[in-house]
Write a protein that holds these residues in place. Structure first.
Motif, short mmCIF file in Angstrom:
data_model
loop_
_atom_site.label_atom_id
_atom_site.label_comp_id
_atom_site.label_asym_id
_atom_site.label_seq_id
_atom_site.Cartn_x
_atom_site.Cartn_y
_atom_site.Cartn_z
N GLY A 59 0.84 -1.18 0.00
CA GLY A 59 0.00 0.00 0.00
C GLY A 59 0.88 1.24 0.00
O GLY A 59 1.98 1.23 0.54
N ILE A 60 0.43 2.29 -0.62
CA ILE A 60 1.20 3.54 -0.71
C ILE A 60 0.34 4.66 -0.15
O ILE A 60 -0.83 4.81 -0.53
N ARG A 65 -0.81 10.14 5.42
CA ARG A 65 -1.29 8.76 5.43
C ARG A 65 -2.58 8.55 4.64
O ARG A 65 -3.35 7.65 4.91
N ASN A 66 -2.79 9.41 3.64
CA ASN A 66 -3.91 9.22 2.73
C ASN A 66 -3.43 8.33 1.59
O ASN A 66 -2.32 8.50 1.08
N VAL A 78 12.13 8.76 -6.24
CA VAL A 78 11.27 9.51 -5.34
C VAL A 78 11.58 9.07 -3.90
O VAL A 78 11.71 7.90 -3.62
N TYR A 79 11.73 10.06 -3.02
CA TYR A 79 11.99 9.74 -1.62
C TYR A 79 10.71 9.30 -0.94
O TYR A 79 9.63 9.76 -1.27
N GLY A 80 10.85 8.40 0.01
CA GLY A 80 9.70 7.92 0.75
C GLY A 80 10.15 7.12 1.96
O GLY A 80 11.34 7.01 2.24
N ARG A 81 9.20 6.60 2.68
CA ARG A 81 9.46 5.71 3.82
C ARG A 81 8.88 4.35 3.50
O ARG A 81 7.86 4.24 2.83
N ALA A 82 9.53 3.34 4.03
CA ALA A 82 9.05 1.98 3.81
C ALA A 82 9.27 1.17 5.07
O ALA A 82 10.20 1.42 5.83
N SER A 83 8.42 0.20 5.30
CA SER A 83 8.60 -0.76 6.38
C SER A 83 9.26 -1.98 5.77
O SER A 83 8.69 -2.64 4.90
#
Length: 103
Positions: A59-60, A65-66, A78-83
């Motif tokens: 999920g993105i 958090r939308n 693209v920068y982002g966060r991931a688990s």
């Protein structure tokens, strides 16, 4: 540190039927040097990246958090966060540390 922890936790997998555990330095890991792995892509210049995989698409969400419904908004560079989680593998003699992407 997470790769080293996965290495220690997976020593029995890496040993397999052998007499000793291979050194971490000779195993495949998900940490990549952008200058070496992607020299023609300026998005990777001067950076390291982690190669992570999942069996199904994660999920993105945006910063609030939308859900992001348009997948084209997320692309390489693209920068982002991931688990993510690191784990040891030994498949048909191919040994190393892999990175799983949580869904």
């Amino acid at each position: 540190a997470a790769i080293e922890a996965a290495y220690r936790e997976g020593e029995s997998k890496h040993k397999g039927n052998g007499k000793s555990v291979p050194a971490l330095s000779v195993l495949k890991t998900p940490l990549r040097d952008g200058d070496l792995e992607r020299p023609d892509d300026p998005a990777y210049a001067g950076n390291y990246f982690v190669n992570a995989n999942a069996t199904s698409a994660p999920g993105i969400v945006d910063a609030d958090r939308n859900p992001i419904l348009t997948r084209s908004e997320v692309y390489s560079g693209v920068y982002g966060r991931a688990s993510i989680s690191f784990y040891a593998f030994n498949s048909s003699g191919n040994k190393g540390i892999a990175c799983g992407l949580y869904i």
